[in-house]
Design an enzyme around this catalytic site. Structure first.
Site, PDB file in Angstrom:
ATOM      1  N   HIS A   1       3.059   9.340  -6.451  1.00  0.00           N
ATOM      2  CA  HIS A   1       3.935  10.512  -6.442  1.00  0.00           C
ATOM      3  C   HIS A   1       4.733  10.596  -7.739  1.00  0.00           C
ATOM      4  CE1 HIS A   1       7.247  12.989  -4.231  1.00  0.00           C
ATOM      5  NE2 HIS A   1       6.401  13.756  -4.865  1.00  0.00           N
TER       6      HIS A   1
ATOM      7  N   HIS B   1       1.586   4.654  -2.821  1.00  0.00           N
ATOM      8  CA  HIS B   1       1.708   6.111  -2.695  1.00  0.00           C
ATOM      9  C   HIS B   1       2.955   6.623  -3.426  1.00  0.00           C
ATOM     10  CE1 HIS B   1      -1.692   6.632  -0.154  1.00  0.00           C
ATOM     11  NE2 HIS B   1      -1.187   5.963   0.876  1.00  0.00           N
TER      12      HIS B   1
ATOM     13  N   HIS C   1       0.829  -1.211   0.000  1.00  0.00           N
ATOM     14  CA  HIS C   1       0.000   0.000   0.000  1.00  0.00           C
ATOM     15  C   HIS C   1       0.857   1.252   0.000  1.00  0.00           C
ATOM     16  CE1 HIS C   1      -3.381   2.666   1.148  1.00  0.00           C
ATOM     17  NE2 HIS C   1      -2.478   3.243   1.942  1.00  0.00           N
ATOM     18  N   GLU C   2       1.889   1.269   0.822  1.00  0.00           N
ATOM     19  CA  GLU C   2       2.750   2.457   0.884  1.00  0.00           C
ATOM     20  C   GLU C   2       3.535   2.645  -0.415  1.00  0.00           C
ATOM     21  OE1 GLU C   2       2.249   4.560   3.094  1.00  0.00           O
ATOM     22  OE2 GLU C   2       1.020   3.249   4.345  1.00  0.00           O
TER      23      GLU C   2
END
Length: 226
Positions: free
Chosen positions: A107, A103, A99-100
């Protein structure tokens, strides 16, 4: 007194939802933390693998203390994973780590909701700290423009919480797709990872509902000055 007036009832459903969501994410994470993935990967290994496969070699993966403190820092381009996720090889750890990385991919691609959210962070940090102070001061002193300004500033917090929803949902969708496509988790393991990420998503929904409820409450209280 203001703190105990009838408008507080507006917050009760939101507070209940928030409490349930927090319990759900904690219990679901604990449940699937007991199931290791068959490939034996740790959260940090999965994060590093996915980042490198997407050309993000310069994004370090660091370990930080605490439980469920995992996050991607777009300002420093650093991924930070809690000790349990960083070192753990559970289905829950893999889901959170993926999940991270979602991100980080957002970005890199300049995913619009993330760009908007990042751009208003300074405003939201300022607004969240001073909006209530201005509102209370305006209410006590009977200065309507000050009350309205406090509400306006708090509206930025609500906008931030609403924009956060697609950012988090998209990161989870990306994570599950790539975990399945690359064979990092098997079908039954994917169901566990999905359960963990779905529970985590509810905490963001609860935060948005709480912010909206607070905004409605401020508006209702402000009308007493009319």
């Amino acid at each position: 007194m203001f703190y105990f007036d009838s408008s507080f009832i507006i917050l009760i459903p939101a507070l209940i939802i928030a409490a349930v969501a927090q319990y759900k994410v904690s219990s679901t994470f604990d449940k699937y933390s007991r199931f290791g993935n068959r490939n034996g990967y740790t959260g940090s290994q999965v994060a590093r693998m996915l980042l490198d496969n997407n050309g993000l070699y310069d994004v370090p993966v660091e370990v930080i203390p605490g439980k469920l403190t995992d996050h991607y820092d777009p300002t420093r381009r650093v991924m930070r994973l809690s000790e349990e996720v960083f070192y753990g090889n559970s289905v829950a750890s893999i889901g959170v780590a993926a999940h991270e990385t979602g991100h980080a991919f957002q970005h890199k691609e300049r995913y619009a909701p993330l760009v908007i959210r990042n751009s208003i962070v300074p405003v939201v940090n300022f607004s969240s700290n001073i909006s209530w102070l201005l509102f209370f001061a305006g209410f006590v002193l009977g200065i309507k423009p000050l009350i309205n300004f406090g509400i306006l500033l708090f509206s930025a917090v609500v906008i931030f919480q609403l924009i956060t929803l697609p950012v988090e949902f998209d990161a989870s969708s990306r994570a599950l797709r790539i975990l399945e496509r690359r064979g990092i988790l098997y079908s039954e393991e994917l169901r566990g990872a999905k359960a963990v990420l779905s529970a985590a998503a509810m905490t963001y929904v609860a935060a948005a509902i709480t912010a909206i409820s607070n905004l409605i409450r401020l508006i209702l209280i402000s009308r007493r000055e009319d």
